[in-house]
Design an enzyme around this catalytic site. Structure first.
Site, PDB file in Angstrom:
ATOM      1  N   HIS A   1     -10.723  -8.279  -3.630  1.00  0.00           N
ATOM      2  CA  HIS A   1     -10.070  -7.597  -2.499  1.00  0.00           C
ATOM      3  C   HIS A   1     -10.760  -8.032  -1.205  1.00  0.00           C
ATOM      4  CE1 HIS A   1      -7.339  -4.488  -4.287  1.00  0.00           C
ATOM      5  NE2 HIS A   1      -7.896  -5.025  -5.372  1.00  0.00           N
ATOM      6  N   GLY A   2     -10.150  -7.675  -0.079  1.00  0.00           N
ATOM      7  CA  GLY A   2     -10.774  -7.990   1.211  1.00  0.00           C
ATOM      8  C   GLY A   2     -10.865  -9.491   1.443  1.00  0.00           C
TER       9      GLY A   2
ATOM     10  N   SER B   1       0.863  -1.186   0.000  1.00  0.00           N
ATOM     11  CA  SER B   1       0.000   0.000   0.000  1.00  0.00           C
ATOM     12  C   SER B   1       0.895   1.230   0.000  1.00  0.00           C
ATOM     13  CB  SER B   1      -0.900   0.005   1.233  1.00  0.00           C
ATOM     14  OG  SER B   1      -0.116   0.227   2.398  1.00  0.00           O
TER      15      SER B   1
ATOM     16  N   GLU C   1      -9.530  -0.439 -10.861  1.00  0.00           N
ATOM     17  CA  GLU C   1     -10.691  -0.745 -10.010  1.00  0.00           C
ATOM     18  C   GLU C   1     -11.936   0.004 -10.468  1.00  0.00           C
ATOM     19  OE1 GLU C   1     -10.140  -1.069  -5.781  1.00  0.00           O
ATOM     20  OE2 GLU C   1     -12.081  -0.153  -5.375  1.00  0.00           O
TER      21      GLU C   1
ATOM     22  N   SER D   1      -9.540 -11.449   3.556  1.00  0.00           N
ATOM     23  CA  SER D   1      -9.478 -11.970   4.930  1.00  0.00           C
ATOM     24  C   SER D   1     -10.872 -12.181   5.484  1.00  0.00           C
ATOM     25  CB  SER D   1      -8.770 -10.966   5.853  1.00  0.00           C
ATOM     26  OG  SER D   1      -7.470 -10.716   5.420  1.00  0.00           O
TER      27      SER D   1
ATOM     28  N   ASN E   1      -6.733 -10.866  -2.607  1.00  0.00           N
ATOM     29  CA  ASN E   1      -5.872 -10.020  -1.759  1.00  0.00           C
ATOM     30  C   ASN E   1      -6.102 -10.319  -0.286  1.00  0.00           C
ATOM     31  OD1 ASN E   1      -5.457  -8.781  -4.208  1.00  0.00           O
ATOM     32  ND2 ASN E   1      -5.636  -6.716  -3.395  1.00  0.00           N
TER      33      ASN E   1
ATOM     34  N   ASP F   1      -0.493  -1.618  -4.287  1.00  0.00           N
ATOM     35  CA  ASP F   1      -1.892  -1.931  -3.965  1.00  0.00           C
ATOM     36  C   ASP F   1      -2.662  -0.618  -3.768  1.00  0.00           C
ATOM     37  OD1 ASP F   1      -4.061  -3.556  -3.215  1.00  0.00           O
ATOM     38  OD2 ASP F   1      -3.510  -3.479  -1.091  1.00  0.00           O
TER      39      ASP F   1
HETATM   40  P1  13P Z   1      -7.995  -7.518   3.804  1.00  0.00           P
HETATM   41  O1  13P Z   1      -7.175  -6.638   4.684  1.00  0.00           O
HETATM   42  O2  13P Z   1      -9.427  -7.476   4.173  1.00  0.00           O
HETATM   43  O3  13P Z   1      -7.437  -8.877   3.698  1.00  0.00           O
HETATM   44  O4  13P Z   1      -7.933  -6.869   2.344  1.00  0.00           O
HETATM   45  C1  13P Z   1      -6.714  -6.809   1.687  1.00  0.00           C
HETATM   46  C2  13P Z   1      -6.851  -6.098   0.394  1.00  0.00           C
HETATM   47  O5  13P Z   1      -7.829  -6.201  -0.297  1.00  0.00           O
HETATM   48  C3  13P Z   1      -5.712  -5.278  -0.021  1.00  0.00           C
HETATM   49  O6  13P Z   1      -5.991  -4.551  -1.170  1.00  0.00           O
END
Ligand code: 13P
Length: 288
Positions: free
Chosen positions: A208-209, A50, A136, A211, A230, A85
């Site tokens: 993305h996201g 990032s 995006e 987690s 990601n 990112d």
């Molecule tokens: P998380 O932190 O929810 O795993 O998302 C990571 C992400 O999408 C980075 O761009």
């Protein structure tokens, strides 16, 4: 093996119906731990940086030099891409100059026309140097680096327009959010994912996201064209938990716990193990 752009590994994943993990890195420990995990899993990997993490590591050039040197010193043989990112327009240009092999330009907060124009410029610049590009459409919800965006479902027509620019892979909001999912989260919107997939003419998609999304939902998304997932928060959680446990176990009393190399090791080992688990879950294990 030298570091590579992410295009080939993602296209292979798209054809083979698995996803390449994009793990965010924050410092030297993260770089070593993620590379060790993906080498162990024999998985290709994208190291996501990032803009905040880039600043933390004193700049994109430091990151590129450090990742390259660590990669070579560890004798990493799996394909590795170094990727910006959620980059700004200026950040993407800076990473192209600094030696990244892949960049994301996130223009989703601009009006669509401006996102389109800026995406076009970054794609031309990156491709002239053999660097892959992610763009995006539709904001991803949640908070990242202190910036909060409301979750959005991407417009399939806008996705089709950006895909046609020649972007290498496309992030599109389908109800996913960064960070920890709230208890009342509705899950991924597969109806919208299908519409987007139908619109983008075989362009690999990015989730993305990653987690905390139940693995069944991730698997279904992969069968519908998602080829890059990601993950950031998940690694932070296992790192923090292992570090806390190490300190609480009282090992400091032995007088050794202040050595940062010992203090950070349990957390780093936890990241490595988590990367292996995620590679298995995304189907990239053994695909290097
Ligand atoms: P998380 O932190 O929810 O795993 O998302 C990571 C992400 O999408 C980075 O761009």
């Amino acid at each position: 093996m030298v570091m590579v752009s992410a295009t080939e590994m993602i296209n292979k994943a798209h054809e083979g119906h698995y996803a390449v993990p994009a793990f965010n890195i924050n410092d030297l420990e993260w770089i070593k731990a993620v590379l060790a995990g993906c080498q162990q899993a024999e998985s290709p990997v994208i190291l996501g940086v990032s803009e905040g993490a880039g600043k933390y590591m004193t700049g994109f050039k430091t990151v590129a030099d450090m990742v390259r040197d660590v990669h070579d010193a560890m004798g990493i043989t799996v394909p590795v891409a170094l990727h910006l990112d959620h980059g700004t327009f200026e950040g993407a240009k800076a990473c192209i100059e600094a030696g990244f092999t892949s960049v994301m330009f996130d223009g989703s907060h601009y009006g669509f026309e401006e996102n389109l124009e800026k995406s076009k410029e970054i794609i031309a610049l990156a491709h002239s140097k053999g660097i892959s590009v992610e763009c995006e459409v539709g904001g991803i919800g949640g908070t990242e680096d202190g910036v909060t965006s409301a979750g959005e479902l991407a417009d399939p027509k806008e996705c089709a327009t950006i895909a046609a620019l020649g972007v290498d892979f496309l992030a599109a909001g389908i109800g996913n959010i960064h960070g920890i999912y709230p208890a009342n989260w509705q899950g991924l919107n597969f109806e919208r994912l299908q519409e987007i997939q139908d619109a983008v003419n075989g362009k690999p998609l990015v989730l993305h996201g990653g987690s905390g999304i139940p693995f069944e939902q991730v698997h279904k998304a992969i069968t519908m064209g998602v080829s890059k997932v990601n993950v950031n928060t998940e690694l932070q959680l296992v790192f923090a938990k292992a570090t806390r446990e190490y300190i609480e176990a009282g090992k400091d009393k032995e007088g050794k716990g202040y050595d940062p190399r010992k203090l950070l090791k349990p957390g780093a080992d936890a990241i490595t193990a988590q990367c292996v688990t995620m590679c298995e879950a995304f189907g990239s294990k053994g695909k290097a």
